[in-house]
Design a protein around this motif. Structure first.
Motif, PDB file in Angstrom:
ATOM      1  N   SER A 241      39.848  43.288  43.647  1.00 29.37           N
ATOM      2  CA  SER A 241      39.541  43.931  42.373  1.00 29.37           C
ATOM      3  C   SER A 241      40.444  43.261  41.349  1.00 29.37           C
ATOM      4  O   SER A 241      41.662  43.198  41.547  1.00 29.37           O
TER       5      SER A 241
ATOM      6  N   PHE B  65      36.650  43.613  37.241  1.00 27.71           N
ATOM      7  CA  PHE B  65      35.539  43.112  38.040  1.00 27.71           C
ATOM      8  C   PHE B  65      36.009  42.957  39.477  1.00 27.71           C
ATOM      9  O   PHE B  65      37.207  42.882  39.754  1.00 27.71           O
ATOM     10  N   ASP B  66      35.061  42.927  40.394  1.00 28.50           N
ATOM     11  CA  ASP B  66      35.335  42.727  41.815  1.00 28.50           C
ATOM     12  C   ASP B  66      34.635  41.450  42.247  1.00 28.50           C
ATOM     13  O   ASP B  66      33.465  41.234  41.886  1.00 28.50           O
TER      14      ASP B  66
ATOM     15  N   ASP C 190      31.362  39.496  38.372  1.00 29.55           N
ATOM     16  CA  ASP C 190      31.393  40.738  39.139  1.00 29.55           C
ATOM     17  C   ASP C 190      30.496  40.666  40.379  1.00 29.55           C
ATOM     18  O   ASP C 190      29.329  40.287  40.299  1.00 29.55           O
ATOM     19  N   HIS C 191      31.061  41.042  41.508  1.00 29.07           N
ATOM     20  CA  HIS C 191      30.379  41.095  42.802  1.00 29.07           C
ATOM     21  C   HIS C 191      29.744  39.758  43.181  1.00 29.07           C
ATOM     22  O   HIS C 191      28.664  39.721  43.772  1.00 29.07           O
TER      23      HIS C 191
END
Length: 123
Positions: free
Chosen positions: A36, A14-15, A72-73
Motif C-alpha cells: 500500500s 494506491f495499492d 492502482d492494483h
C-alpha cells in the motif's frame, strides 16, 4: 515587503505489486509482492489572484489521484518508466506527470506506511 511563499500539499493512496529482477538474491524483493503506497505532492509559490491561493487544491487532488489510479492494483514493472519500480522511480513518475500542470511542484514523497519506508524528491 515581498509576497509570502506558501507550500500546499495533497496526498493519495494506491495499492500495487512489484518485484526486482536485480535485487539481492537473499532478500525477498525478487519475488512478486505488493504494498500500500501513499504519495504526497507539494506545490510552492506566491498566492495567485483572484482567489489568493498558490493553486487550486481540488485540481491538485484530482491530478494526483488520476496518476495514482494509473498504478492502482497493477504491476508496477509493466508501466513505462517503472521497469525498476523503486521508490525513487515512483517519485520521478509522479513528478513527470504533475509538473506540466503544476509548475510550482517542489516535492514528491512516496511512502509505504505499513513498513515505515519513504522517499522524497525535491525539485
Amino acid at each position: 515587503m515581498t509576497a509570502p511563499i506558501f507550500e500546499i500539499t495533497k496526498a493519495a493512496t494506491f495499492d500495487a505489486a512489484h518485484y526486482f529482477e536485480d535485487g539481492p538474491e537473499h532478500r525477498p524483493y525478487s519475488r512478486l509482492h505488493g504494498h500500500s503506497f501513499k504519495v504526497e505532492a507539494t506545490v510552492r509559490g506566491k498566492p495567485q489572484e483572484p482567489v489568493g491561493w498558490v493553486a487550486d487544491l481540488a485540481d491538485l487532488d484530482s491530478a494526483l489521484r488520476a496518476v495514482a489510479a494509473e498504478l492502482d492494483h497493477g504491476l508496477l514493472n509493466e508501466k513505462p518508466g517503472l521497469e525498476r519500480p523503486t521508490l525513487e522511480h515512483l517519485c520521478l513518475y509522479f513528478a513527470e506527470r504533475l509538473k506540466v500542470t503544476f509548475p510550482g511542484l517542489c516535492r514528491i514523497v512516496v511512502s509505504r506506511p505499513t513498513i515505515s519506508e519513504s522517499c522524497a524528491l525535491n525539485l
